[in-house]
Design a protein around this motif. Structure first.
Motif, PDB file in Angstrom:
ATOM      1  N   LYS A  21       0.835  -1.201   0.000  1.00  0.00           N
ATOM      2  CA  LYS A  21       0.000   0.000   0.000  1.00  0.00           C
ATOM      3  C   LYS A  21       0.874   1.258   0.000  1.00  0.00           C
ATOM      4  N   CYS A  22       0.377   2.290  -0.643  1.00  0.00           N
ATOM      5  CA  CYS A  22       1.040   3.594  -0.630  1.00  0.00           C
ATOM      6  C   CYS A  22       0.147   4.546   0.150  1.00  0.00           C
ATOM      7  N   HIS A  23       0.558   4.827   1.370  1.00  0.00           N
ATOM      8  CA  HIS A  23      -0.245   5.635   2.282  1.00  0.00           C
ATOM      9  C   HIS A  23       0.064   7.112   2.057  1.00  0.00           C
ATOM     10  N   ALA A  24      -0.929   7.841   1.581  1.00  0.00           N
ATOM     11  CA  ALA A  24      -0.706   9.246   1.216  1.00  0.00           C
ATOM     12  C   ALA A  24      -1.191  10.187   2.311  1.00  0.00           C
ATOM     13  N   MET A  25      -0.686  11.407   2.246  1.00  0.00           N
ATOM     14  CA  MET A  25      -1.207  12.498   3.070  1.00  0.00           C
ATOM     15  C   MET A  25      -1.230  13.753   2.216  1.00  0.00           C
ATOM     16  N   LEU A  26      -1.890  14.784   2.703  1.00  0.00           N
ATOM     17  CA  LEU A  26      -2.160  15.952   1.872  1.00  0.00           C
ATOM     18  C   LEU A  26      -1.175  17.085   2.133  1.00  0.00           C
ATOM     19  N   GLY A  27      -0.590  17.594   1.048  1.00  0.00           N
ATOM     20  CA  GLY A  27       0.269  18.775   1.136  1.00  0.00           C
ATOM     21  C   GLY A  27      -0.462  20.013   0.669  1.00  0.00           C
ATOM     22  N   ASN A  28       0.233  21.136   0.746  1.00  0.00           N
ATOM     23  CA  ASN A  28      -0.391  22.391   0.334  1.00  0.00           C
ATOM     24  C   ASN A  28      -0.753  22.399  -1.143  1.00  0.00           C
ATOM     25  N   HIS A  29       0.072  21.762  -1.988  1.00  0.00           N
ATOM     26  CA  HIS A  29      -0.247  21.751  -3.421  1.00  0.00           C
ATOM     27  C   HIS A  29      -1.434  20.847  -3.726  1.00  0.00           C
ATOM     28  N   ASP A  30      -1.687  19.880  -2.884  1.00  0.00           N
ATOM     29  CA  ASP A  30      -2.866  19.031  -3.090  1.00  0.00           C
ATOM     30  C   ASP A  30      -4.149  19.829  -2.837  1.00  0.00           C
TER      31      ASP A  30
END
Ligand SMILES: [Fe+2]
Length: 324
Positions: free
Chosen positions: A116-125
């Motif tokens: 799995k690739c666990h993502a999180m949100l950055g400012n550009h997202d």
């Protein structure tokens, strides 16, 4: 493809950091030997700031370097943590934007990185395309079988060895960020999660923005005010993040948390602004390898050419040892 080291010389071993001189000597920049990586341990990779909008040469180079690294060391990572700024610029089509395939599914091939690739949100997202934030939250449901995972803006992951708390650190974006209600809800959730009895050896918090950084963005007082006291109180072992396009490691005397920036995934690397924290900071493309056992947590910063730039370990009682 070799990428330029944007720093004129390695700027690590910050003298203000109170490690003993002997522990700071390390072993220098070098290739990791396969014998150093144990198949018994949990192997994870992480990088941030990777979804460049136009020129993807650096992203491709880091992805290729990471593939070569795991093949050379003969391990399959359990999962990858994507530390935010997953998509810069426009991504027309939301969950069906072709950049998903080009810059995620194919860029990090499932044969090599099956977990799995666990993502999180950055400012550009949040900023760069109004539909992308929701698309990142919706992509896994729209594409069953994908490795992409972003179940919510903030969430917990439990493994037998590590408890991960993934946060949304968008406190003050230029255009959009968490609302006041969302910040309050996340804080209440974080306090509740941290107060739960610890079942696993290691407690890790992650978010896109650093609390402390030598990079162009510097320290983030809003996040320090919100979270640092909780990290101290609940003895958080690590805070992993991106945002500054470099690799860093910061320790503070008496602080239980090691602060690690891994923002070299492909967006243009930027110079270290000022080495106010140490022991390590370097503006370079690369990724970070985490190797975890019940007794030891090893963090390795690796460049796009597979070379280890800096590594350290933490033991069960929180003692940090610089390995290189
Ligand atoms: Fe960012």
């Amino acid at each position: 493809m070799p990428l330029p080291d944007l720093s004129s010389r390695r700027r690590f071993l910050k003298q203000t950091f109170a490690f003993s001189a002997a522990s700071l000597l390390g072993q220098g920049v070098r290739y990791v030997d396969a014998a150093e990586v144990s198949k018994e341990n949990l192997q994870l990779l992480m990088f941030g700031d990777w979804g460049a909008s136009k020129d993807t040469k650096a992203q491709s180079a880091v992805a290729s370097g990471m593939e070569a690294y795991v093949k050379q060391l003969k391990f399959t990572p359990e999962s990858i943590f994507l530390l935010g700024d997953n998509f810069y610029g426009e991504c027309k089509g939301g969950v069906n934007c072709p950049r998903w395939k080009e810059q995620f599914e194919d860029m990090y091939p499932a044969e090599v990185f099956p977990g799995k690739c666990h993502a999180m949100l950055g400012n550009h997202d949040y900023d760069d395309d109004k539909g992308m934030l929701q698309a990142e939250l919706d992509y896994a449901a729209a594409h069953p079988g994908t490795r992409w995972s972003l179940p919510a803006k903030w969430y917990a992951l439990e493994t037998p060895l590590v408890r991960f708390l993934v946060l949304d650190s968008n406190y003050h974006n230029r255009k959009v960020s968490l609302t006041a209600d969302e910040k309050a809800a996340q804080m209440a959730w974080l306090e509740k999660e941290l107060a739960k009895p610890r079942k696993s050896q290691w407690l890790v918090v992650m978010g896109h923005h650093p609390l402390y950084s030598n990079g162009v963005h510097g320290d983030d007082q809003a996040l320090i005010d919100a979270w640092d006291i909780l990290f101290r109180e609940h003895k958080v072992d690590f805070y992993f993040c991106g945002h500054d396009h470099d690799l860093q490691h910061t320790e503070f005397e008496g602080h239980p948390t090691s602060f690690v920036v891994s923002g070299g995934g492909g967006a243009r690397a930027r110079e270290i602004k000022e080495m106010r924290h140490g022991p390590f900071g370097l503006a370079v493309y690369g990724f970070t390898h985490l190797e975890v056992s019940p007794e030891k947590f090893v963090v390795r910063h690796i460049d796009a050419n597979r070379k280890q730039l800096h590594a350290f370990s933490k033991d069960r009682v929180g003692k940090v040892t610089i390995l290189s």
